[in-house]
Design an enzyme around this catalytic site. Structure first.
Site, PDB file in Angstrom:
ATOM      1  CD  GLN A  16      11.673  -4.978  -7.505  1.00 39.61           C
ATOM      2  OE1 GLN A  16      11.665  -6.185  -7.707  1.00 39.61           O
ATOM      3  NE2 GLN A  16      11.240  -4.459  -6.363  1.00 39.61           N
ATOM      4  CG  ASP A  37      18.201  -1.748  -7.035  1.00 39.92           C
ATOM      5  OD1 ASP A  37      17.184  -1.238  -7.530  1.00 39.92           O
ATOM      6  OD2 ASP A  37      18.178  -2.357  -5.950  1.00 39.92           O
ATOM      7  NE  ARG A 144       0.445   4.364  -0.576  1.00 43.79           N
ATOM      8  CZ  ARG A 144      -0.077   3.273  -0.059  1.00 43.79           C
ATOM      9  NH1 ARG A 144      -0.367   3.229   1.232  1.00 43.79           N
ATOM     10  NH2 ARG A 144      -0.320   2.215  -0.795  1.00 43.79           N
ATOM     11  CE1 TYR A 147       5.990   6.969  -2.372  1.00 40.25           C
ATOM     12  CE2 TYR A 147       3.745   7.799  -2.644  1.00 40.25           C
ATOM     13  CZ  TYR A 147       4.929   7.333  -3.190  1.00 40.25           C
ATOM     14  OH  TYR A 147       5.061   7.236  -4.551  1.00 40.25           O
ATOM     15  CE  LYS A 151       8.421   9.420  -3.784  1.00 39.73           C
ATOM     16  NZ  LYS A 151       9.650   9.191  -4.572  1.00 39.73           N
ATOM     17  CB  THR A 179       6.113  -1.742  -9.730  1.00 41.91           C
ATOM     18  OG1 THR A 179       5.717  -1.382  -8.393  1.00 41.91           O
ATOM     19  CG2 THR A 179       5.947  -0.539 -10.646  1.00 41.91           C
ATOM     20  N   PRO A 180       6.548  -4.715  -9.128  1.00 37.66           N
ATOM     21  CG  PRO A 180       8.404  -5.975  -9.788  1.00 37.66           C
ATOM     22  CD  PRO A 180       7.643  -4.718 -10.117  1.00 37.66           C
ATOM     23  NE  ARG A 185       2.947  -0.038  -1.895  1.00 38.24           N
ATOM     24  CZ  ARG A 185       3.480   0.309  -3.051  1.00 38.24           C
ATOM     25  NH1 ARG A 185       4.763   0.074  -3.284  1.00 38.24           N
ATOM     26  NH2 ARG A 185       2.747   0.887  -3.990  1.00 38.24           N
TER      27      ARG A 185
END
Length: 221
Positions: A16, A37, A144, A147, A151, A179-180, A185
């Site tokens: 996805q 996936d 964040r 996360y 990155k 996005t999904p 979230r």
């Protein structure tokens, strides 16, 4: 004839969002895509698309990644997309959150690059792409913490180590993308309606007609 005809491309998190849109875009340009996936049911949505074959792989499992890599004599592009976005500051990040985010966001890239890079080196012309974010060494972003840390640096290290051997390693660093995963979230927040408004208010958005995805084009304010 698409400009990627003959190219062999492997990407993760293709069920996805960014991964799925990327797999379809690569295939439309003529590439032979292996879309992986952990979510086998969602991955089936790519079955039947010309140029795409799917494979269920947990990219944080060393044996699974090494086993998949054995199927390839060579490849042109490795695209690491797998990601988990933890919401919270360092005070809201438990050790389990830290470990899980590090596994999905960093360990997956480490394992995929280590397994596939040896197949790239003899050709001296291949590409590694890592999905990063403006929430990284580029910019500090509220809530964040872990996360953003995941990155920040692996791409630069691999690029520096293997540039002279003909391997390019780059990252893509977008802002928020619709996005999904983002929608989930938002739904998980105490006030989803307000959370959605907050996301939309903090950045300019453009809608990509080809992929059907909304993208932040100017980064987070």
């Amino acid at each position: 004839m698409g400009r990627l005809v003959g190219n062999v491309i492997v990407l993760s998190a293709a069920a996805q969002g960014i991964g799925k849109a990327s797999a379809i875009a690569f295939a439309k340009k003529g590439a032979q895509v292996t879309a992986t996936d952990i979510n086998g049911e969602k991955l089936k949505e790519l079955d039947g698309i010309e140029g795409i074959k799917t494979k269920v792989v947990d990219v944080i499992k060393k044996d699974k990644v090494k086993s998949m890599a054995k199927d390839f004599d060579y490849m042109d592009v490795l695209f690491n997309v797998a990601v988990f976005v933890h919401h919270g500051s360092i005070l809201e990040c438990e050790e389990s959150d830290w470990d899980f985010t590090m596994n999905v966001n960093v360990r997956s890239m480490y394992l995929m690059i280590k397994a596939f890079l040896p197949k790239m080196l003899p050709r001296k012309s291949d590409n590694i792409i890592n999905m990063a974010s403006v929430a990284s060494s580029i910019k500090g972003v509220v809530n964040r913490c872990v996360y953003s840390m995941t990155k920040a640096g692996l791409t630069k290290s691999v690029a520096a180590d293997f540039l002279e051997q003909g391997i390019r390693c780059n990252c893509i660093s977008p802002g928020t993308i619709d996005t999904p995963s983002l929608r989930q979230r938002i739904q998980d927040r105490p006030d989803p309606e307000q959370a959605f408004k907050d996301f939309m208010a903090r950045q300019k958005i453009v809608h990509c007609r080809e992929s059907g995805t909304s993208v932040c084009v100017l980064g987070l304010r």
